[in-house]
Design a protein around this motif. Sequence first.
Motif, mmCIF file in Angstrom:
data_model
loop_
_atom_site.group_PDB
_atom_site.id
_atom_site.type_symbol
_atom_site.label_atom_id
_atom_site.label_comp_id
_atom_site.label_asym_id
_atom_site.label_seq_id
_atom_site.Cartn_x
_atom_site.Cartn_y
_atom_site.Cartn_z
ATOM 1 N N PHE A 1 -0.222 -26.680 2.647
ATOM 2 C CA PHE A 1 0.965 -25.832 2.813
ATOM 3 C C PHE A 1 0.963 -25.192 4.190
ATOM 4 C CE2 PHE A 1 3.561 -22.008 2.326
ATOM 5 C CZ PHE A 1 4.723 -22.596 1.850
ATOM 6 N N GLU A 2 2.068 -25.329 4.909
ATOM 7 C CA GLU A 2 2.101 -24.871 6.300
ATOM 8 C C GLU A 2 3.341 -24.050 6.651
ATOM 9 O OE1 GLU A 2 3.932 -29.074 8.077
ATOM 10 O OE2 GLU A 2 1.834 -28.539 8.435
ATOM 11 N N PHE A 3 3.983 -23.471 5.655
ATOM 12 C CA PHE A 3 5.197 -22.700 5.921
ATOM 13 C C PHE A 3 4.995 -21.190 5.785
ATOM 14 C CE2 PHE A 3 6.549 -26.973 4.816
ATOM 15 C CZ PHE A 3 7.365 -27.265 5.892
ATOM 16 N N GLY A 4 3.749 -20.772 5.586
ATOM 17 C CA GLY A 4 3.432 -19.350 5.582
ATOM 18 C C GLY A 4 4.152 -18.553 4.516
ATOM 19 N N GLY A 5 4.346 -17.268 4.815
ATOM 20 C CA GLY A 5 4.994 -16.375 3.871
ATOM 21 C C GLY A 5 4.317 -15.018 3.875
ATOM 22 N N ILE A 6 4.277 -14.382 2.718
ATOM 23 C CA ILE A 6 3.725 -13.031 2.592
ATOM 24 C C ILE A 6 2.756 -12.973 1.416
ATOM 25 C CG2 ILE A 6 4.258 -10.600 2.128
ATOM 26 C CD1 ILE A 6 7.053 -11.133 3.354
ATOM 27 N N ILE A 7 1.560 -12.423 1.656
ATOM 28 C CA ILE A 7 0.635 -12.118 0.570
ATOM 29 C C ILE A 7 0.978 -10.713 0.103
ATOM 30 C CG2 ILE A 7 -1.766 -11.965 -0.162
ATOM 31 C CD1 ILE A 7 -0.837 -14.765 0.798
ATOM 32 N N HIS A 8 1.690 -10.672 -1.005
ATOM 33 C CA HIS A 8 2.253 -9.418 -1.513
ATOM 34 C C HIS A 8 1.172 -8.472 -2.035
ATOM 35 C CE1 HIS A 8 3.653 -6.998 -4.880
ATOM 36 N NE2 HIS A 8 3.263 -7.906 -5.738
ATOM 37 N N GLY A 9 1.337 -7.180 -1.749
ATOM 38 C CA GLY A 9 0.418 -6.167 -2.265
ATOM 39 C C GLY A 9 -1.024 -6.402 -1.852
ATOM 40 N N PHE A 10 -1.229 -6.808 -0.602
ATOM 41 C CA PHE A 10 -2.590 -7.156 -0.173
ATOM 42 C C PHE A 10 -3.499 -5.938 -0.257
ATOM 43 C CE2 PHE A 10 -5.965 -7.855 2.968
ATOM 44 C CZ PHE A 10 -6.452 -9.060 2.500
ATOM 45 N N TYR A 11 -4.720 -6.176 -0.786
ATOM 46 C CA TYR A 11 -5.654 -5.072 -0.980
ATOM 47 C C TYR A 11 -7.081 -5.518 -0.653
ATOM 48 C CZ TYR A 11 -7.164 -0.636 -3.110
ATOM 49 O OH TYR A 11 -7.673 0.628 -3.317
ATOM 50 N N GLY A 12 -7.196 -6.549 0.179
ATOM 51 C CA GLY A 12 -8.504 -7.137 0.439
ATOM 52 C C GLY A 12 -9.113 -6.733 1.765
ATOM 53 N N SER A 13 -10.219 -7.378 2.070
ATOM 54 C CA SER A 13 -10.961 -7.112 3.299
ATOM 55 C C SER A 13 -10.332 -7.842 4.474
ATOM 56 C CB SER A 13 -12.402 -7.595 3.136
ATOM 57 O OG SER A 13 -12.431 -9.020 3.027
ATOM 58 N N ASP B 1 -6.514 7.825 -1.157
ATOM 59 C CA ASP B 1 -7.737 8.140 -0.416
ATOM 60 C C ASP B 1 -8.845 7.120 -0.688
ATOM 61 O OD1 ASP B 1 -6.547 10.377 0.685
ATOM 62 O OD2 ASP B 1 -7.320 11.737 -0.860
ATOM 63 N N SER B 2 -8.793 6.491 -1.852
ATOM 64 C CA SER B 2 -9.835 5.535 -2.240
ATOM 65 C C SER B 2 -9.672 4.159 -1.598
ATOM 66 C CB SER B 2 -9.837 5.377 -3.763
ATOM 67 O OG SER B 2 -8.567 4.914 -4.216
ATOM 68 N N ALA B 3 -8.566 3.948 -0.877
ATOM 69 C CA ALA B 3 -8.268 2.613 -0.330
ATOM 70 C C ALA B 3 -8.939 2.389 1.024
ATOM 71 C CB ALA B 3 -6.761 2.434 -0.221
ATOM 72 N N LYS B 4 -10.226 2.685 1.119
ATOM 73 C CA LYS B 4 -10.926 2.600 2.400
ATOM 74 C C LYS B 4 -10.987 1.174 2.935
ATOM 75 C CE LYS B 4 -11.770 6.987 2.360
ATOM 76 N NZ LYS B 4 -10.939 7.888 3.179
ATOM 77 N N LYS B 5 -11.210 0.213 2.050
ATOM 78 C CA LYS B 5 -11.310 -1.180 2.491
ATOM 79 C C LYS B 5 -9.999 -1.645 3.115
ATOM 80 C CE LYS B 5 -11.521 -4.339 -0.722
ATOM 81 N NZ LYS B 5 -12.049 -5.208 -1.810
ATOM 82 N N LEU B 6 -8.887 -1.334 2.466
ATOM 83 C CA LEU B 6 -7.576 -1.715 2.988
ATOM 84 C C LEU B 6 -7.268 -0.968 4.285
ATOM 85 C CD1 LEU B 6 -4.935 -3.244 2.730
ATOM 86 C CD2 LEU B 6 -4.104 -1.444 1.203
ATOM 87 N N GLN B 7 -7.611 0.306 4.329
ATOM 88 C CA GLN B 7 -7.377 1.079 5.546
ATOM 89 C C GLN B 7 -8.175 0.521 6.715
ATOM 90 O OE1 GLN B 7 -8.237 5.121 4.366
ATOM 91 N NE2 GLN B 7 -6.463 5.233 3.004
ATOM 92 N N ASN B 8 -9.413 0.077 6.457
ATOM 93 C CA ASN B 8 -10.221 -0.527 7.511
ATOM 94 C C ASN B 8 -9.635 -1.856 7.972
ATOM 95 O OD1 ASN B 8 -12.130 1.516 7.683
ATOM 96 N ND2 ASN B 8 -13.428 0.617 6.080
ATOM 97 N N THR B 9 -9.050 -2.606 7.038
ATOM 98 C CA THR B 9 -8.401 -3.874 7.397
ATOM 99 C C THR B 9 -7.258 -3.628 8.378
ATOM 100 O OG1 THR B 9 -8.977 -4.903 5.277
ATOM 101 C CG2 THR B 9 -7.132 -5.866 6.478
ATOM 102 N N ILE B 10 -6.483 -2.573 8.128
ATOM 103 C CA ILE B 10 -5.365 -2.243 9.033
ATOM 104 C C ILE B 10 -5.890 -1.854 10.416
ATOM 105 C CG2 ILE B 10 -3.452 -0.622 9.381
ATOM 106 C CD1 ILE B 10 -2.631 -1.508 6.788
ATOM 107 N N LYS B 11 -6.994 -1.146 10.441
ATOM 108 C CA LYS B 11 -7.576 -0.729 11.718
ATOM 109 C C LYS B 11 -8.129 -1.919 12.504
ATOM 110 C CE LYS B 11 -9.118 3.851 10.113
ATOM 111 N NZ LYS B 11 -10.318 4.673 9.815
ATOM 112 N N GLU B 12 -8.684 -2.892 11.788
ATOM 113 C CA GLU B 12 -9.418 -3.980 12.423
ATOM 114 C C GLU B 12 -8.531 -5.126 12.903
ATOM 115 O OE1 GLU B 12 -12.288 -5.103 9.493
ATOM 116 O OE2 GLU B 12 -13.298 -3.145 9.546
ATOM 117 N N LEU B 13 -7.374 -5.324 12.253
ATOM 118 C CA LEU B 13 -6.521 -6.468 12.589
ATOM 119 C C LEU B 13 -5.297 -6.039 13.391
ATOM 120 C CD1 LEU B 13 -6.618 -8.434 9.215
ATOM 121 C CD2 LEU B 13 -8.055 -8.746 11.232
ATOM 122 N N SER B 14 -4.726 -6.990 14.094
ATOM 123 C CA SER B 14 -3.546 -6.720 14.907
ATOM 124 C C SER B 14 -2.344 -6.392 14.019
ATOM 125 C CB SER B 14 -3.231 -7.932 15.783
ATOM 126 O OG SER B 14 -2.020 -7.737 16.476
#
Length: 255
Positions: free
Chosen positions: A147-159, A182-195
Amino acid sequence: MLIDSHAHLDFEVFDHDRIELFKEMKSQGIVSALIPGVSPAKWSKQLQVAHEFKCPFALGIHPWFADKNIEKGCIALQDYVQREQQNERFVAIGECGLDKIKNENWHWQLEVFKRQILLAKAAKLPLIIHAVKAHSEVLELLKKNDFEFGGIIHGFYGSSEIAKNYIKLGFKLGIGGLILNDSAKKLQNTIKELSLEHFVVETDSPAMLPKMCEGNRNTPLLINEIVTKIVDLTQKPTVLVRKQLLASFFQAVDY
């Protein structure tokens, strides 16, 4: 100007004040919302709401609704897709994917998701993907079916590592109200780390209400708070963040 990339505004819980909600959204700079499909029984009303309020929409079968009627549901989906193919507001296949928390129908989930990947591939449309405790299986099926048409990973909560695997396949990551917990540290770090270019914003209304909010119904009016949190995490100017999030939505679904 912002767009909620995932809101079930066709659901019954919005019937009594949908018009007022859209007016309030516009007054707050939230100009529209993508309305995803969840099951054949709900598509007709979904399309009526999308047409009335000029919203982009996706058509699909949510993993919770995958059952023994696979053949009937997939044929109905294909018929809807063919019928709406020339509609400029029809932008994706979904909400589809895999959910291990609701795994009593796992076998059917796998088959229905695979068929929707192939349908999106044939129609050259992006996917709106629901992935809960099933990122490895989702990624495997996407790769296996080229699959090469992309899209959106809805409600992403991963690393950030999981995020990078989706980004390599051309997907944007949907960031919702969970980022406000406040408990969403992993997701918050993902936002900080990626463009910033890899993210879009969503509410998953009426669900995914953050702990800080009162009541039991989420709405797209939460979008500005989500953006404010992203501004805080990325330390970028608000205007830049808003422009990039909107641009990323347009890139994800070619709307």
